[in-house]
Design a protein around this motif. Structure first.
Motif, PDB file in Angstrom:
ATOM      1  N   ALA A  71      93.515 -23.064  89.539  1.00 25.20           N
ATOM      2  CA  ALA A  71      93.259 -22.890  88.026  1.00 25.20           C
ATOM      3  C   ALA A  71      93.450 -22.120  87.133  1.00 25.20           C
ATOM      4  O   ALA A  71      93.719 -22.108  85.996  1.00 25.20           O
ATOM      5  N   GLN A  88      89.701 -26.775  85.714  1.00 23.52           N
ATOM      6  CA  GLN A  88      90.006 -27.492  85.716  1.00 23.52           C
ATOM      7  C   GLN A  88      88.986 -28.587  86.950  1.00 23.52           C
ATOM      8  O   GLN A  88      88.769 -28.870  87.490  1.00 23.52           O
ATOM      9  N   THR A  89      89.694 -29.906  84.947  1.00 19.91           N
ATOM     10  CA  THR A  89      89.037 -31.068  86.356  1.00 19.91           C
ATOM     11  C   THR A  89      90.141 -32.449  86.540  1.00 19.91           C
ATOM     12  O   THR A  89      90.612 -31.941  85.712  1.00 19.91           O
ATOM     13  N   GLU A  96      95.897 -23.887  78.556  1.00 19.62           N
ATOM     14  CA  GLU A  96      97.193 -24.274  78.671  1.00 19.62           C
ATOM     15  C   GLU A  96      98.048 -23.312  79.898  1.00 19.62           C
ATOM     16  O   GLU A  96      97.611 -22.584  79.244  1.00 19.62           O
ATOM     17  N   VAL A 122      95.651 -32.999  85.189  1.00 18.02           N
ATOM     18  CA  VAL A 122      94.293 -32.069  85.266  1.00 18.02           C
ATOM     19  C   VAL A 122      94.488 -31.384  83.205  1.00 18.02           C
ATOM     20  O   VAL A 122      94.697 -31.353  83.143  1.00 18.02           O
ATOM     21  N   SER A 123      93.266 -31.421  83.327  1.00 14.42           N
ATOM     22  CA  SER A 123      92.286 -30.906  82.263  1.00 14.42           C
ATOM     23  C   SER A 123      92.017 -29.198  82.212  1.00 14.42           C
ATOM     24  O   SER A 123      91.065 -29.332  83.399  1.00 14.42           O
ATOM     25  N   ARG A 124      92.715 -28.461  81.658  1.00 14.78           N
ATOM     26  CA  ARG A 124      91.890 -26.946  82.106  1.00 14.78           C
ATOM     27  C   ARG A 124      90.908 -26.514  81.182  1.00 14.78           C
ATOM     28  O   ARG A 124      91.796 -26.680  79.867  1.00 14.78           O
TER      29      ARG A 124
END
Length: 241
Positions: free
Chosen positions: A34, A187-188, A216, A194-196
């Protein structure tokens, strides 16, 4: 007037209303990858590079060479110079885990912890720190003792905590209540990677932004975008803190 220690991380200081409260201890939690260690490296590096504040980095998981490589790989090119001239003091796992009990390891650190030269400290991570203790009560006692030592010696501290769950409201440990601040890195997964996100759940004595903000990891470290995410990952009443 509350004294503030700036992290120097773009966007994060804004949502912290200026920075972290000086002499406090903040827990940085997240699942693997993460960005917890990057945030901590950046916090210590920026302290020297931007604010003339020296730092101590305690790593229970990496050796000194690994930390240097990690710092340089993200753009912190002056990390070796700062370590060599004493602006950053590194205690790695080979030193910290040499002794079998926390009191012995603490004795190794006390001279530097009591040295007024240093302003910032990172402990990475509590998961390895916990190996010193047989039960929760002993862990709590020593964690309180340690944070009191850090505070009394004017150190503004980040501690990392490994979290298995993606969403922070599903996994709340004792450490969250023993620290002055709680920052979650989330994080997903997406179709492209991934999006953070970063969520500052608590910062005692500070009026903070408690929404979840996108972030980011790029060359130069973490950047937090101050426009809040378009969706809410948890409602205010579900917030654990």
């Amino acid at each position: 007037m509350i004294e503030i220690t700036k992290t120097g991380i773009e966007g994060l200081d804004s949502i912290l209303n200026g920075g972290i409260v000086t002499d406090s201890t903040t827990l940085v939690s997240g699942n693997p990858g993460a960005g917890k260690s990057i945030l901590c490296l950046q916090y210590i590096y920026n302290g020297v590079d931007q604010f003339d504040e020296k730092g101590i980095y305690l790593s229970f998981e990496e050796n000194e060479a690994d930390l240097r490589e990690a710092a340089e790989s993200i753009g912190f090119d002056k990390w070796p110079e700062f370590v060599e001239n004493g602006d950053i003091k590194v205690y790695d796992k080979q030193v910290l885990l040499r002794e079998n009990d926390f009191s012995s390891s603490l004795d190794l650190l006390l001279d530097d912890l009591e040295d007024e030269e240093y302003d910032r400290l990172v402990l990475d991570s509590l998961a390895m720190f916990n190996l010193f203790f047989d039960d929760e009560a002993e862990k709590r006692t020593y964690l309180l003792k340690f944070t009191d030592i850090l505070r009394s010696n004017g150190l503004t501290t980040l501690m990392t905590n490994e979290q298995g769950a993606v969403f922070p409201d599903t996994e709340i440990g004792l450490e969250n209540y023993l620290t002055d601040g709680n920052i979650y890195l989330i994080q997903t997964p997406t179709d492209s990677g991934v999006s953070r996100y970063v969520w500052v759940a608590k910062m005692r004595k500070q009026d903070i932004e408690t929404d979840i903000f996108p972030m980011e990891i790029e060359w130069g470290g973490i950047q937090v975008h101050e426009n809040a995410s378009a969706f809410s990952m948890m409602s205010e009443e579900d917030s654990p803190l």
